[in-house]
Motif scaffolding. Structure first.
Motif, mmCIF file in Angstrom:
data_model
loop_
_atom_site.group_PDB
_atom_site.id
_atom_site.type_symbol
_atom_site.label_atom_id
_atom_site.label_comp_id
_atom_site.label_asym_id
_atom_site.label_seq_id
_atom_site.Cartn_x
_atom_site.Cartn_y
_atom_site.Cartn_z
ATOM 1 N N VAL A 1 55.579 -100.842 27.413
ATOM 2 C CA VAL A 1 55.021 -101.890 28.280
ATOM 3 C C VAL A 1 55.743 -103.214 28.060
ATOM 4 N N GLU A 2 55.991 -103.585 26.808
ATOM 5 C CA GLU A 2 56.661 -104.861 26.547
ATOM 6 C C GLU A 2 58.089 -104.864 27.089
ATOM 7 N N ALA A 3 58.782 -103.739 27.001
ATOM 8 C CA ALA A 3 60.139 -103.657 27.560
ATOM 9 C C ALA A 3 60.094 -103.793 29.085
ATOM 10 N N PHE A 4 59.092 -103.171 29.698
ATOM 11 C CA PHE A 4 58.952 -103.268 31.152
ATOM 12 C C PHE A 4 58.643 -104.702 31.577
ATOM 13 N N LEU A 5 57.759 -105.376 30.853
ATOM 14 C CA LEU A 5 57.407 -106.756 31.187
ATOM 15 C C LEU A 5 58.629 -107.671 31.077
ATOM 16 N N ALA A 6 59.459 -107.448 30.075
ATOM 17 C CA ALA A 6 60.666 -108.269 29.917
ATOM 18 C C ALA A 6 61.616 -108.055 31.083
ATOM 19 N N LYS A 7 61.735 -106.821 31.542
ATOM 20 C CA LYS A 7 62.626 -106.513 32.665
ATOM 21 C C LYS A 7 62.114 -107.140 33.959
ATOM 22 N N VAL A 8 60.827 -106.979 34.235
ATOM 23 C CA VAL A 8 60.263 -107.513 35.479
ATOM 24 C C VAL A 8 60.255 -109.036 35.465
ATOM 25 N N GLY A 9 60.150 -109.628 34.280
ATOM 26 C CA GLY A 9 60.123 -111.081 34.166
ATOM 27 C C GLY A 9 61.368 -111.754 34.698
ATOM 28 N N LYS A 10 62.441 -111.006 34.849
ATOM 29 C CA LYS A 10 63.687 -111.573 35.359
ATOM 30 C C LYS A 10 63.842 -111.388 36.865
ATOM 31 N N GLN A 11 62.874 -110.732 37.496
ATOM 32 C CA GLN A 11 62.981 -110.429 38.915
ATOM 33 C C GLN A 11 62.209 -111.438 39.749
ATOM 34 N N ASP A 12 62.772 -111.780 40.896
ATOM 35 C CA ASP A 12 62.093 -112.665 41.837
ATOM 36 C C ASP A 12 60.863 -111.968 42.386
ATOM 37 N N LYS A 13 59.751 -112.702 42.460
ATOM 38 C CA LYS A 13 58.502 -112.097 42.916
ATOM 39 C C LYS A 13 58.585 -111.602 44.356
ATOM 40 N N LEU A 14 59.275 -112.356 45.227
ATOM 41 C CA LEU A 14 59.359 -111.918 46.613
ATOM 42 C C LEU A 14 60.254 -110.689 46.741
ATOM 43 N N ARG A 15 61.313 -110.656 45.955
ATOM 44 C CA ARG A 15 62.201 -109.491 45.982
ATOM 45 C C ARG A 15 61.458 -108.233 45.558
ATOM 46 N N ARG A 16 60.480 -108.384 44.668
ATOM 47 C CA ARG A 16 59.728 -107.225 44.177
ATOM 48 C C ARG A 16 58.910 -106.550 45.269
ATOM 49 N N THR A 17 58.670 -107.239 46.381
ATOM 50 C CA THR A 17 57.894 -106.647 47.472
ATOM 51 C C THR A 17 58.776 -106.017 48.545
ATOM 52 N N ALA A 18 60.091 -106.087 48.390
ATOM 53 C CA ALA A 18 61.008 -105.566 49.416
ATOM 54 C C ALA A 18 60.902 -104.046 49.513
ATOM 55 N N ASP A 19 61.018 -103.536 50.743
ATOM 56 C CA ASP A 19 60.895 -102.092 50.967
ATOM 57 C C ASP A 19 61.969 -101.297 50.235
ATOM 58 N N ASP A 20 63.171 -101.892 50.114
ATOM 59 C CA ASP A 20 64.274 -101.134 49.514
ATOM 60 C C ASP A 20 64.338 -101.269 47.996
ATOM 61 N N LEU A 21 63.383 -101.983 47.409
ATOM 62 C CA LEU A 21 63.368 -102.123 45.957
ATOM 63 C C LEU A 21 62.970 -100.793 45.312
ATOM 64 N N GLU A 22 63.656 -100.397 44.242
ATOM 65 C CA GLU A 22 63.275 -99.192 43.527
ATOM 66 C C GLU A 22 61.917 -99.405 42.866
ATOM 67 N N LYS A 23 60.981 -98.505 43.155
ATOM 68 C CA LYS A 23 59.635 -98.633 42.618
ATOM 69 C C LYS A 23 59.632 -98.162 41.161
ATOM 70 N N GLU A 24 59.245 -99.068 40.281
ATOM 71 C CA GLU A 24 59.229 -98.760 38.848
ATOM 72 C C GLU A 24 57.900 -99.181 38.238
ATOM 73 N N GLY A 25 57.525 -98.517 37.152
ATOM 74 C CA GLY A 25 56.291 -98.870 36.477
ATOM 75 C C GLY A 25 56.222 -98.287 35.087
#
Length: 851
Positions: free
Chosen positions: A280-304
């Motif tokens: 979880v901490e590794a995932f949070l660090a990775k997502v923390g570098k991503q733009d919030k609006l980009r995270r909602t894009a249809d072509d974004l790879e869905k990760e969790g």
């Protein structure tokens, strides 16, 4: 009058005259109808560019036109003067932001005056002046009293280079809108304005702005993002806590098989088990570098990542694993999403990636979906299945029935949600308006008393470019006594987002020297709203939305009465130019290319595509150089003639030279005909040629008036004036009709006045008028002069044009029919054929069918 057109001498003379006489100074004490024309004020970067020239030329045409029509026109100018560029420049050059800013303002003011724009300079303001920002501090305190300003901890967009927070609207493609650095997510205590309290009013208002471009209104509606649905509580396994979700698809609740939380959700780490903490901490660090609006894009790879915890579906009672997912935002809804993989594509992709259960609960009519063979989610309508007592219902009907059921069972409720989030206004930089709050260990956050305003931005702060607010390092600024208890306290060291200053400046223009409040209600009642606002569409969900919000707040604070700031909005296109580059020396300025080669190394320069003028790509033209060569009127004319205002303008050197030649033709037309038009013309009939010229003169008045007034078709208006000039040059019966010739020349000058005011004023005086053209008013057309004595009719035979006839304008149908059939050319194509049918379209066409 000199024979040669000397643009520099003419423009200098008239600019001085306008300044000396304060020609464009206005007040609300007038019996004229008011008209408030405003362009978005500039950031004082130090130099105006061709985008400024175009934007402000568009506005000046409208302002001058309305003034000539008899309106009391307010046309002000000022400076959006706080912001990071000044601070960064100060760090880079070892100067102070205030010095850098005011020097730039002085330089740009000189450039704008050189363009001849009709500003009321007595109303000039700069947002960095304490006389402006002190009132903004007072507005903030009033908002704080009403709960419209508050502070909370939240994840924010952080620019590591600018070392400050960015609003969502200031992040573009994962990067800072100013410096293009990759944006990070960071948790900070921040001040917010509660724009969400006005979400519905802002949304409803978009339907009451017919003078705004539909694309801007659509962007605002989408940004506000109203949706209706249900809030539903999912109990956490082994806990008294619940996860609350918002969904517009409560009809799919029975198909929810897992829960997706935003990585920023307060429960994210709390729900994480020891076994999952590292992942979880590794995932949070990775997502923390991503733009919030980009995270909602249809072509974004869905990760969790799985948290290790479960919640319970409140209607099926099934265990649902709780995941953190990169496509879920804390900024929307509750930051938690019930995942229904068979009926939501993002959930479908996510479930497929992590092997999660899929349950179909809506079957399309006439089909049977199998979760194991589905290639994508079914998001359409259908019949409810696997949904308990709701089976067999149409899913739209089931939405209402399930919503009612949730309310009765205490599981959820109907609600409305908005995509719009509260506006984060804290910035961790020096060059901005200080937020007037003091922190006391005993009293908490204490507003600065009104009597102690303004909180003045200190001038002795050290600017190093290091992280954090420079104000925090100023002991004299930070350390104060608490206004409530008198104990030692500290000031807020964040400053306001500069969009706060631009959210109400248009109202201060109505009363820039008012000493008692931010806004003089009487002046605001007279001038507001702005009748015509001009600026770029890139501000649709930043400045324009914030200005609408602030207007409603100022109304509710009792400072003014209007609901909307701008009645009409014109979004102008960009100025574009081809790029030139050298393989060795990179981008080249136009003057660095000689005969198609790089001036540094002689290698062939590469011509790129037309792009928005930008200093970074060096495809820019210096307005001062353009004025030096051709004059301000030529620069104005080209920027208005080359393209409609709302379209992009492609720079063309030949087009500039063509505009300059045209102004010389106008000058020469007046000079050459001055001896003739001094003669008086006796009353009586004028010849046929003079009638034609007079008709074109009045047609041109009509067209130019209609093209400018509300339509802003400046390019076609200028084209019509050019045609009238051509007609004057072709006019032969000058001695026989000097009054008609004078009327034509004076009309050209008067119609050109909004576009090229310097040469127009000079020619007006040269034509013998004692008072300035400004006082002549706008010309009107004579309807009787538009009536033609004869008209041209096209004649077709079997669908092909075979002749043209000239007939009296009042000729009846039989006369036109006979004239068409008797035309010599038409008869050649009728030879040996019988006429079967003749159709006369009055004033335009005769169609003959023969066989």
């Amino acid at each position: 009058m000199q024979e040669r057109y000397d643009a520099s001498a003419v423009e200098t003379r008239w600019q001085q005259t306008w300044a000396d006489q304060k020609t464009f100074k206005v007040s609300e004490i007038s019996d004229k109808v008011k008209y408030y024309l405003l362009e978005m004020f500039p950031y004082p970067s130090g130099r105006i560019h061709m985008g400024h020239v175009r934007n402000y030329s568009i506005g000046d045409v409208i302002a001058r036109f309305k003034r000539l029509q008899g309106y009391n026109v307010l046309h002000p100018m000022g400076w959006d003067a706080f912001g990071m560029p000044a601070e960064n420049a100060a760090i880079q050059h070892g100067t102070h932001p205030a010095k850098w800013t005011h020097e730039n303002i002085a330089n740009m003011r000189t450039q704008l005056k050189r363009m001849g724009f009709s500003y009321d300079w007595d109303r000039e303001l700069a947002t960095c002046d304490v006389e402006y920002y002190k009132w903004e501090q007072l507005i903030f305190l009033k908002m704080y009293e009403r709960g419209l300003a508050y502070k909370k901890s939240s994840f924010v967009n952080w620019c590591p280079d600018c070392q400050t927070v960015l609003a969502n609207e200031q992040v573009e493609d994962d990067c800072c809108w100013r410096c293009d650095s990759e944006v990070q997510q960071k948790e900070l205590e921040q001040w917010f304005f509660k724009i969400t309290d006005y979400a519905q009013e802002l949304l409803d208002g978009t339907d009451r702005l017919p003078g705004w471009p539909e694309p801007v209104l659509t962007m605002q509606r989408n940004w506000i993002g109203r949706s209706t649905g249900c809030e539903i509580d999912f109990p956490l396994e082994g806990s008294m806590q619940k996860i609350r979700v918002f969904t517009t698809r409560q009809d799919t609740l029975f198909g929810a098989t897992f829960m997706s939380l935003a990585p920023e959700h307060p429960l994210a780490l709390e729900l994480t088990t020891a076994a999952q903490r590292g992942a979880v901490e590794a995932f949070l660090a990775k997502v923390g570098k991503q733009d919030k609006l980009r995270r909602t894009a249809d072509d974004l790879e869905k990760e969790g990542v799985f948290t290790g915890s479960f919640c319970i579906n409140p209607v099926t009672r099934k265990r649902m694993p709780v995941y953190l997912a990169n496509f879920v935002l804390m900024d929307y809804g509750t930051g938690a999403v019930m995942a229904v993989p068979t009926h939501d594509q993002r959930d479908f992709e996510f479930a497929g990636k992590y092997g999660l259960e899929k349950v179909v609960v809506i079957q399309p009519e006439g089909e049977v979906l199998d979760p194991g063979s589905m290639e994508g989610a079914w998001t359409g309508s259908g019949i409810m299945v696997h949904s308990g007592t709701f089976d067999g219902l149409d899913n739209e009907e089931a939405k209402e029935r399930i919503a009612d059921y949730l309310a009765v069972e205490g599981i959820g409720k109907k609600t409305v949600n908005y995509r719009l989030r509260d506006w984060g206004v804290s910035r961790q930089r020096y060059w901005g308006n200080p937020i007037p709050i003091i922190y006391c260990d005993l009293c908490g956050a204490v507003p600065v008393p009104e009597k102690d305003l303004p909180v003045v931005l200190p001038t002795d702060v050290s600017l190093t470019g290091e992280g954090g607010s420079p104000l925090a390092k100023s002991s004299d600024f930070v350390h104060v006594s608490c206004p409530q208890c008198g104990e030692a306290a500290r000031r807020e060291t964040d400053t306001f987002d500069t969009f706060v200053e631009s959210s109400w400046y248009f109202a201060r223009y109505a009363c820039p020297d008012f000493p008692s409040a931010p806004i003089d209600r009487q002046a605001a009642e007279y001038w507001l709203p702005v009748d015509q606002y001009i600026g770029g569409i890139e501000h649709a969900v930043m400045h324009l939305l914030y200005a609408r919000f602030f207007t409603k707040v100022l109304r509710d604070l009792g400072l003014m009465e209007v609901d909307e700031p701008f009645s009409n909005l014109l979004t102008q296109g960009m100025v574009c130019m081809e790029t030139r580059s050298c393989p060795e020396h990179g981008w080249l300025y136009p003057e660095q290319v000689l005969d198609g080669n790089c001036s540094f190394c002689g290698k062939g320069a590469v011509t790129g595509r037309n792009e928005k003028m930008s200093k970074s790509k060096k495809n820019v033209v210096d307005p001062d150089g353009l004025i030096d060569r051709f004059g301000a009127d030529t620069a104005r004319l080209f920027s208005l003639f080359a393209a409609p205002p709302e379209k992009d303008l492609e720079w063309n050197e030949q087009g500039v030279e063509g505009c300059y030649r045209f102004l010389n033709r106008v000058w020469r037309a007046v000079f050459d005909n001055l001896p003739i038009i001094q003669e008086t013309n006796a009353d009586g009939e004028i010849g046929a040629e003079a009638k034609v010229l007079r008709r074109q003169t009045h047609r041109t008045i009509k067209k130019v008036t209609e093209d400018i007034d509300g339509r802003f078709h400046f390019n076609t208006a200028i084209s019509a004036i050019m045609e009238l000039v051509n007609a004057i040059y072709s006019f032969k019966d000058k001695d026989g009709a000097p009054a008609v010739l004078r009327e034509g020349l004076e009309t050209v000058v008067r119609l050109l006045a909004p576009f090229v005011p310097h040469i127009a004023e000079e020619l007006w005086i040269s034509l013998g008028h004692g008072a300035p053209l400004e006082e002549s008013g706008w010309p009107s057309w004579d309807e009787s002069a538009l009536i033609e004595d004869e008209i041209l009719i096209v004649v077709q035979v079997n669908g092909k044009v075979r002749g043209k006839i000239t007939v009296p304008a009042d000729a009846d149908e039989e006369f036109v029919r006979t004239a068409a059939l008797n035309d010599e050319n038409v008869q050649r194509f009728l030879e040996g054929k019988s006429v079967r049918k003749v159709v006369v379209v009055p004033g335009r066409l005769v169609s003959v069918v023969a066989g």
